[in-house]
Write a protein that holds these residues in place. Structure first.
Motif, mmCIF file in Angstrom:
data_model
loop_
_atom_site.group_PDB
_atom_site.id
_atom_site.type_symbol
_atom_site.label_atom_id
_atom_site.label_comp_id
_atom_site.label_asym_id
_atom_site.label_seq_id
_atom_site.Cartn_x
_atom_site.Cartn_y
_atom_site.Cartn_z
ATOM 1 N N ARG A 286 5.495 0.827 6.004
ATOM 2 C CA ARG A 286 6.057 0.623 4.671
ATOM 3 C C ARG A 286 7.397 1.325 4.500
ATOM 4 O O ARG A 286 7.950 1.343 3.403
ATOM 5 C CB ARG A 286 5.081 1.117 3.608
ATOM 6 C CG ARG A 286 3.727 0.400 3.647
ATOM 7 C CD ARG A 286 2.805 0.901 2.574
ATOM 8 N NE ARG A 286 3.335 0.674 1.238
ATOM 9 C CZ ARG A 286 2.721 1.031 0.119
ATOM 10 N NH1 ARG A 286 1.539 1.643 0.184
ATOM 11 N NH2 ARG A 286 3.273 0.803 -1.060
ATOM 12 N N ILE A 287 7.929 1.897 5.571
ATOM 13 C CA ILE A 287 9.208 2.601 5.475
ATOM 14 C C ILE A 287 10.328 1.598 5.218
ATOM 15 O O ILE A 287 10.408 0.548 5.869
ATOM 16 C CB ILE A 287 9.484 3.403 6.766
ATOM 17 C CG1 ILE A 287 8.429 4.494 6.944
ATOM 18 C CG2 ILE A 287 10.885 4.004 6.741
ATOM 19 C CD1 ILE A 287 8.584 5.284 8.232
ATOM 20 N N HIS A 288 11.183 1.941 4.270
ATOM 21 C CA HIS A 288 12.362 1.133 3.971
ATOM 22 C C HIS A 288 13.539 1.742 4.730
ATOM 23 O O HIS A 288 14.146 2.756 4.310
ATOM 24 C CB HIS A 288 12.627 1.116 2.458
ATOM 25 C CG HIS A 288 13.695 0.152 2.064
ATOM 26 N ND1 HIS A 288 14.980 0.546 1.783
ATOM 27 C CD2 HIS A 288 13.678 -1.211 1.910
ATOM 28 C CE1 HIS A 288 15.710 -0.507 1.460
ATOM 29 N NE2 HIS A 288 14.938 -1.584 1.536
ATOM 30 N N TRP A 289 13.877 1.175 5.863
ATOM 31 C CA TRP A 289 14.828 1.791 6.780
ATOM 32 C C TRP A 289 16.254 1.837 6.229
ATOM 33 O O TRP A 289 16.953 2.840 6.452
ATOM 34 C CB TRP A 289 14.804 1.060 8.128
ATOM 35 C CG TRP A 289 13.514 1.278 8.869
ATOM 36 C CD1 TRP A 289 12.510 0.414 9.040
ATOM 37 C CD2 TRP A 289 13.124 2.490 9.517
ATOM 38 N NE1 TRP A 289 11.480 0.965 9.756
ATOM 39 C CE2 TRP A 289 11.845 2.277 10.058
ATOM 40 C CE3 TRP A 289 13.711 3.760 9.672
ATOM 41 C CZ2 TRP A 289 11.143 3.235 10.763
ATOM 42 C CZ3 TRP A 289 13.017 4.717 10.376
ATOM 43 C CH2 TRP A 289 11.746 4.466 10.913
ATOM 44 N N PRO A 290 16.769 0.854 5.540
ATOM 45 C CA PRO A 290 18.126 1.019 4.992
ATOM 46 C C PRO A 290 18.253 2.216 4.062
ATOM 47 O O PRO A 290 19.234 2.985 4.144
ATOM 48 C CB PRO A 290 18.360 -0.300 4.262
ATOM 49 C CG PRO A 290 17.494 -1.278 4.967
ATOM 50 C CD PRO A 290 16.269 -0.503 5.330
#
Length: 502
Positions: A286-290
């Motif tokens: 669920r990590i939002h990389w941007p």
């Protein structure tokens, strides 16, 4: 031997010195006898084909006349209404017997009046014919009719096949049916068979319809006597064709039940509504990389919760108004629009219930599943037979409206008593939407000032009811029959529907 004798014994000479051809054999394939036999066979085949075609044409004309006669009798019987008394269980003289008896009676009376004995000959001849044509033991002693209907449930406009079988223990002639249909039904096809009748019926409007009865006139094998047996066709459940609808507006508050409607709260849905800092123990997927790269800290996608909605359809069945322009009925259009909305919510796995106010209060608790659509329709199929009260309506029970359930009220806004019912819904805090069915406007003659004034008063009263509802904060949308229901519900999607404070 002289030259004359030699000339007589030699074959006849052919000019040019050639020999004459031999005579054809009578039994060879090219002989005249074979040609005659083939011509006779061809003529016989053509005659047989012509006879078969004539017999088929006569049979078709006879069947067509019998079918046309049965249809005309059925139309007259349907116009007169369902019969009150059952047919006689006894055999009676047929038309042919009556004609012969009339001839015999006239001849006997003429002989007695004139004194001429030779006038008794027609009477005696008729008596001999009746004696020779008497059915005797071939006439059935047990005679009954049985009907089979397929299907037992259908939608408006779908065909219903009915087969009527005549059971007997003797010999009978061709049956002659008379079909008396119930209200709201049409006869599409009628076929008379040696053992019964085949019908194709069609229901043009919904309801629990009584198909009617079929009186089968059964003659004996000679046609001298006949008897009538009756077959009751029973009832069939005709469901309305739902209006096209896909939009499902939702209220502000939804129950804590997983569904397909996106809420403003965080949950485990599929729609991303923001990001937040990572908390130890959460999934790395669920990590939002941007955002993580931009803020130099682990950020997690924040998803919206998805909940199911509860809805209740409130039907105004206080009266059935008929439109003067196209003949449509308010109850028909009301239920078609309501079933379209019910189907749209059930397709999204929401729960929906029913409240019908009118002659008798009908309740159906909210549930989900395809079966719920048929339960809702079946609960109001007999609403046309209700007696509509003239006084105030009873209060709605508490179990009729679940807490915070969105209520859709389908009404023609023609009876002010429905405002009291809608007021009860509003007092309980349920979000409410009124769907107006504009059917039943009275027809006014253009050259009559009284009719024009009455029409203006009727429209003004309906507009006053709309203003009263909007003044209470209740949205009113207008659904025109023949149009998709989404056109009326689309303005409700701009914001979620708010209920009144309890």
């Amino acid at each position: 031997m002289n030259s004359a004798a030699m000339t007589a014994e030699t074959p006849d000479a052919v000019p040019g010195g050639a020999e004459s051809p031999e005579a054809p054999d009578a039994e060879s394939p090219g002989s005249g006898a074979h040609t005659d036999r083939r011509d006779r066979r061809d003529r016989r085949d053509r005659r047989d084909r012509r006879d078969r075609r004539d017999r088929r044409d006569r049979r078709d004309r006879r069947d067509r006349r019998a079918r046309d006669l049965a249809v005309s009798r059925s139309v007259r019987a349907t116009a007169e209404g369902l019969p009150d008394s059952p047919p006689s269980p006894h055999w009676r003289p047929g038309e042919q017997t009556v004609r012969l008896l009339v001839v015999a009676t006239v001849a006997a009376v003429a002989a007695l009046a004139t004194g001429h004995a030779w006038l008794l000959a027609p009477a005696a001849f008729t008596a001999v014919l009746l004696a020779l044509a008497a059915p005797g033991r071939t006439r059935p002693t047990r005679l009954s009719a049985e009907s089979t209907v397929r299907p037992q449930r259908c939608f408006e406009g779908e065909p219903v096949a009915v087969h009527v079988t005549v059971h007997h223990d003797g010999r009978i002639g061709a049956p002659e049916p008379v079909v008396t249909l119930g209200p709201g039904l049409a006869l599409d096809a009628l076929t008379v068979t040696p053992t019964g009748v085949d019908l194709v019926l069609r229901a043009d409007s919904w309801g629990r319809r009584h198909l009617g009865v079929v009186d089968v006139d059964v003659p004996d094998v000679r046609g001298l006597t006949r008897r009538t047996v009756r077959a009751d066709l029973g009832t069939v459940d005709v469901f309305p064709v739902p209006d096209a609808a896909r939009l499902t507006p939702i209220p502000v508050r939804l129950p804590e039940r997983i569904g397909e409607h996106t809420t403003a709260h965080e949950g485990t849905g599929v729609e991303v509504i923001g990001v937040r800092p990572h908390v130890p123990g959460e999934r790395q997927r669920r990590i939002h990389w941007p955002s993580t790269t931009r803020r130099d800290a682990v950020q997690i996608n924040q998803f919206a919760a998805e909940r199911a909605a509860d809805a209740v359809v409130l039907l105004d069945t206080l009266a059935d108004y008929i439109d003067a322009t196209n003949g449509s009925r308010s109850l028909d259009e009301t239920l078609r629009a309501a079933t379209g909305l019910v189907r749209a919510y059930l397709r999204r796995h929401d729960r929906i219930g029913l409240v019908a106010v009118g002659g008798r209060l009908r309740l159906l608790t909210a549930a989900t599943g395809e079966r719920q659509l048929y339960r809702i329709v079946e609960s109001v199929l007999e609403v046309r037979q209700d007696r509509h009260p003239r006084g105030p309506l009873p209060p709605l029970p508490l179990a009729a409206l679940p807490g915070h359930a969105l209520v859709y009220a389908f009404t023609p806004l023609a009876d002010r008593r429905v405002l009291d019912v809608l007021g009860q819904v509003r007092e309980r805090g349920n979000p409410l939407v009124v769907v107006e069915i504009p059917v039943g406007e009275p027809e006014a003659r253009p050259d009559d000032e009284t009719d024009a004034l009455a029409l203006r008063l009727w429209r003004a009263e309906r507009e006053a009811m709309r203003a009263t509802l909007r003044g209470r904060g209740i949205p009113v949308v207008r659904h025109t029959p023949g149009e998709t229901l989404d056109l009326a519900l689309a303005p409700l999607l701009r914001r979620r529907i708010v209920g009144a404070a309890r």
